[in-house]
Motif scaffolding. Structure first.
Motif, short mmCIF file in Angstrom:
data_model
loop_
_atom_site.label_atom_id
_atom_site.label_comp_id
_atom_site.label_asym_id
_atom_site.label_seq_id
_atom_site.Cartn_x
_atom_site.Cartn_y
_atom_site.Cartn_z
N LEU A 276 20.09 -12.27 -6.30
CA LEU A 276 20.77 -12.14 -5.03
C LEU A 276 22.27 -11.91 -5.21
CD1 LEU A 276 18.94 -14.92 -2.97
CD2 LEU A 276 19.07 -12.49 -2.36
N GLY A 277 22.75 -12.12 -6.43
CA GLY A 277 24.16 -11.88 -6.71
C GLY A 277 24.57 -10.43 -6.53
N THR A 278 23.61 -9.50 -6.57
CA THR A 278 23.95 -8.09 -6.32
C THR A 278 24.36 -7.89 -4.87
OG1 THR A 278 21.60 -7.64 -5.87
CG2 THR A 278 22.42 -7.23 -8.11
N ARG A 279 23.93 -8.78 -3.99
CA ARG A 279 24.28 -8.67 -2.57
C ARG A 279 25.23 -9.78 -2.12
NH1 ARG A 279 20.41 -6.40 0.87
NH2 ARG A 279 21.81 -7.15 2.52
N LEU A 280 25.13 -10.94 -2.73
CA LEU A 280 25.91 -12.11 -2.27
C LEU A 280 26.66 -12.76 -3.42
CD1 LEU A 280 23.04 -13.65 -0.09
CD2 LEU A 280 24.93 -12.24 0.74
N PRO A 281 27.51 -12.02 -4.14
CA PRO A 281 28.15 -12.58 -5.33
C PRO A 281 29.08 -13.76 -5.04
CG PRO A 281 29.17 -10.49 -4.73
CD PRO A 281 27.94 -10.63 -3.88
N ARG A 282 29.56 -13.89 -3.79
CA ARG A 282 30.51 -14.96 -3.48
C ARG A 282 29.86 -16.34 -3.49
NH1 ARG A 282 29.77 -16.86 1.64
NH2 ARG A 282 28.33 -15.62 2.94
N ILE A 283 28.51 -16.40 -3.34
CA ILE A 283 27.86 -17.72 -3.26
C ILE A 283 26.75 -17.92 -4.29
CG2 ILE A 283 28.42 -18.14 -0.83
CD1 ILE A 283 25.61 -17.19 -0.10
N VAL A 284 26.50 -16.95 -5.15
CA VAL A 284 25.40 -17.06 -6.12
C VAL A 284 25.90 -17.61 -7.45
CG1 VAL A 284 23.72 -15.78 -7.49
CG2 VAL A 284 23.96 -15.30 -5.05
N VAL A 285 25.19 -18.64 -7.94
CA VAL A 285 25.39 -19.17 -9.29
C VAL A 285 24.13 -18.82 -10.07
CG1 VAL A 285 25.73 -21.23 -10.69
CG2 VAL A 285 26.86 -21.05 -8.45
N HIS A 286 24.24 -17.82 -10.93
CA HIS A 286 23.08 -17.33 -11.68
C HIS A 286 23.11 -17.97 -13.07
CE1 HIS A 286 19.87 -14.36 -12.39
NE2 HIS A 286 20.37 -14.23 -13.61
N VAL A 287 21.99 -18.58 -13.47
CA VAL A 287 21.94 -19.37 -14.70
C VAL A 287 20.86 -18.83 -15.63
CG1 VAL A 287 21.54 -21.67 -15.68
CG2 VAL A 287 22.73 -21.43 -13.48
N HIS A 288 21.24 -18.62 -16.90
CA HIS A 288 20.26 -18.28 -17.93
C HIS A 288 20.20 -19.43 -18.95
CE1 HIS A 288 20.12 -13.60 -17.51
NE2 HIS A 288 19.74 -14.23 -16.43
N ALA A 289 18.99 -19.83 -19.29
CA ALA A 289 18.77 -20.82 -20.35
C ALA A 289 18.23 -20.09 -21.58
CB ALA A 289 17.78 -21.88 -19.89
N TYR A 290 18.69 -20.47 -22.76
CA TYR A 290 18.31 -19.74 -23.98
C TYR A 290 17.60 -20.60 -25.02
CZ TYR A 290 21.32 -16.02 -22.24
OH TYR A 290 21.88 -15.03 -21.47
N ASN A 291 17.45 -21.91 -24.77
CA ASN A 291 16.92 -22.75 -25.84
C ASN A 291 15.44 -22.49 -26.14
OD1 ASN A 291 17.42 -24.30 -23.19
ND2 ASN A 291 15.64 -25.37 -24.03
N PHE A 292 14.71 -21.82 -25.24
CA PHE A 292 13.34 -21.44 -25.56
C PHE A 292 13.32 -20.45 -26.73
CE2 PHE A 292 9.44 -18.91 -24.99
CZ PHE A 292 8.50 -19.92 -25.02
N PHE A 293 14.43 -19.76 -26.95
CA PHE A 293 14.52 -18.75 -28.01
C PHE A 293 15.33 -19.21 -29.21
CE2 PHE A 293 14.50 -16.97 -23.74
CZ PHE A 293 13.30 -16.30 -23.75
N THR A 294 15.97 -20.37 -29.10
CA THR A 294 16.81 -20.85 -30.20
C THR A 294 16.43 -22.23 -30.69
OG1 THR A 294 18.41 -21.74 -28.60
CG2 THR A 294 18.81 -19.50 -29.42
N GLY A 295 15.62 -22.96 -29.91
CA GLY A 295 15.24 -24.31 -30.30
C GLY A 295 16.06 -25.35 -29.57
N THR A 296 15.60 -26.58 -29.64
CA THR A 296 16.21 -27.65 -28.85
C THR A 296 17.59 -28.06 -29.33
OG1 THR A 296 14.98 -29.23 -30.19
CG2 THR A 296 14.00 -28.59 -28.12
N ASP A 297 17.94 -27.78 -30.57
CA ASP A 297 19.26 -28.19 -31.06
C ASP A 297 20.32 -27.12 -30.89
OD1 ASP A 297 18.94 -30.90 -31.92
OD2 ASP A 297 17.65 -30.16 -33.51
#
Length: 445
Positions: A276-297
């Motif tokens: 939704l950030g393509t339309r509403l960038p003023r209020i969108v907090v977009h989050v990516h998590a990467y630990n599934f690809f790097t491990g828990t540490d």
């Protein structure tokens, strides 16, 4: 009792009163089972308004220090109990001592890409040990920004994706607020909302996105935030469509609250990632998590989007020096940019996708008709989730009940399976699940 309370309360306000009662209970001066004076009696004795005393009582009930019953008065339960991530705790305890865990969304460490070169490269940054923190290291920003689904106004690194979502909620939500959530959703999000004293308002996640009719109704409740997963909903695996983005953006165009988009495993899903950030960038907090690809540490997440909301998240971190080590950030950046590391990462993703497809095929052979998603999760409908989870546990296999992922009862019971967890044995596990399910008499609803 009332005289003792009056003597100990240092100031006549709700917070001082609730703090005093907490101390008296913790010290044993007010013991479990004692009946408390009425709100009116306490207000008259302290010279406070009944509304002020009632506010203190509500806080004490919220902390499970007091219990109020209709016509039964208010009694002491015991010392304040710290809030717990109850769903998380139960799921962790359920897996203790069980040899085959296919419930947790954790990577198989035997196939994770190696990290030695990543950390060696990260230590080469001239700013390592610099006392002045940055919201995100230059290397990590350069690694993730080109593929971000919209131009972010502010970016910051966090200790994982859930930490980013928690920060966004902590800085925007107060006790009693309503928060819209996709349903089902990440169990930790529900734990966080309960800890904040907020009320989750569920919007059903269907193929193509959260139900727009339910979203419209939820917006009329004046929520404080909207948390959902645009890509690879955990646990269903569904993602939004471009059509959903357009229609949802129209609904949310006048919203004055953060829209928190959590993506648990972005690299499992083909780009372009939708937001939704393509339309509403003023209020969108977009989050990516990467630990599934790097491990828990190597647990690093990235939040990018609204300058206003993400700056608030960053300012909260600076109070406790909770910012993410540049070594961790730069190690992740290396994994996302180095040619050899990218090739290893792609092999890992391909393996996870193949395992997920194999698990779906095995379940199909024993009678389950399931949508094809990118994974890694499989949302399996069953006649009774607790019978299935308990029976599997007795056979040394952990899956999680679907109710842990929903703020309200589901129409159909489900269990969650990590489809990428098994390198083999998919057929055996599927047949075990099938035999358990076929023996269950469905519960009446």
């Amino acid at each position: 009792m009332l005289e003792r309370i009056v003597k100990r309360v240092p100031m006549r306000n709700p917070r001082a009163l609730s703090r005093t009662i907490m101390e008296m209970v913790a010290e044993g001066e007010l013991s479990q089972g004692m009946r408390m004076p009425t709100v009116r009696e306490v207000a008259d004795a302290l010279g406070m308004s009944p509304a002020g005393v009632a506010a203190a009582w509500r806080e004490l009930v919220d902390w499970r220090v007091l219990e109020t019953r209709r016509r039964g008065g208010t009694t002491v339960l015991g010392p304040a109990v710290p809030r717990r991530a109850t769903r998380y705790d139960v799921m962790m305890k359920a897996s203790e001592g069980i040899p085959l865990n296919i419930g947790h969304l954790t990577p198989d460490k035997t196939i994770l890409p190696p990290l030695e070169r990543a950390f060696a490269a990260a230590l080469g940054d001239a700013r390592v040990h610099d006392a002045a923190p940055d919201p995100i290291s230059q290397r990590l920003r350069e690694a993730v920004e080109p593929n971000w689904p919209f131009q972010p106004g502010f970016m910051m690194a966090t200790h994982g994706g859930i930490a980013a979502a928690e920060l966004a909620l902590q800085t925007s939500v107060r006790p009693g607020d309503r928060v819209i959530v996709d349903a089902p959703t990440v169990s930790r999000i529900l734990d966080i909302l309960e800890a904040l004293g907020a009320r989750a308002v569920p919007v059903t996640y269907r193929e193509g996105g959260p139900d727009l009719g339910e979203l419209r109704t939820a917006l009329a409740m004046r929520p404080a935030a909207f948390v959902y997963q645009p890509v690879g909903n955990h646990p269903t695996g569904f993602s939004v469509t471009p059509e959903w983005i357009g229609r949802a953006a129209d609904l949310l165009a006048e919203a004055h609250m953060p829209i928190i988009e959590l993506v648990q495993a972005p690299l499992m899903h083909a780009q372009p990632w939708l937001s939704l950030g393509t339309r509403l960038p003023r209020i969108v907090v977009h989050v990516h998590a990467y630990n599934f690809f790097t491990g828990t540490d190597l647990r690093v997440g990235v939040a990018g989007g609204s300058s206003y909301y993400i700056d608030r998240m960053w300012q909260k971190l600076t109070f406790s020096s909770g910012w993410v080590s540049r070594i961790l950030q730069n190690a992740l950046a290396f994994q996302l940019t180095d040619a050899t590391a990218l090739a290893e990462l792609q092999r890992y993703v391909d393996t996870c996708r193949r395992r997920h497809a194999d698990m779906l095929d095995s379940l199909a052979r024993v009678g389950f008709s399931l949508p094809r998603t990118d994974g890694p999760t499989i949302w399996l409908p069953v006649p009774d989730e607790y019978v299935v989870t308990n029976q599997l546990s007795s056979r040394g296999i952990v899956v999680h009940p679907g109710s842990y992922f929903a703020p309200a009862p589901l129409d159909i019971d489900h269990v969650l399976i990590n489809g990428s967890a098994l390198g083999s044995q998919q057929t055996l596990v599927a047949e075990t699940i099938g035999s358990i399910v076929s023996a269950i008499v469905p519960r009446g609803r």
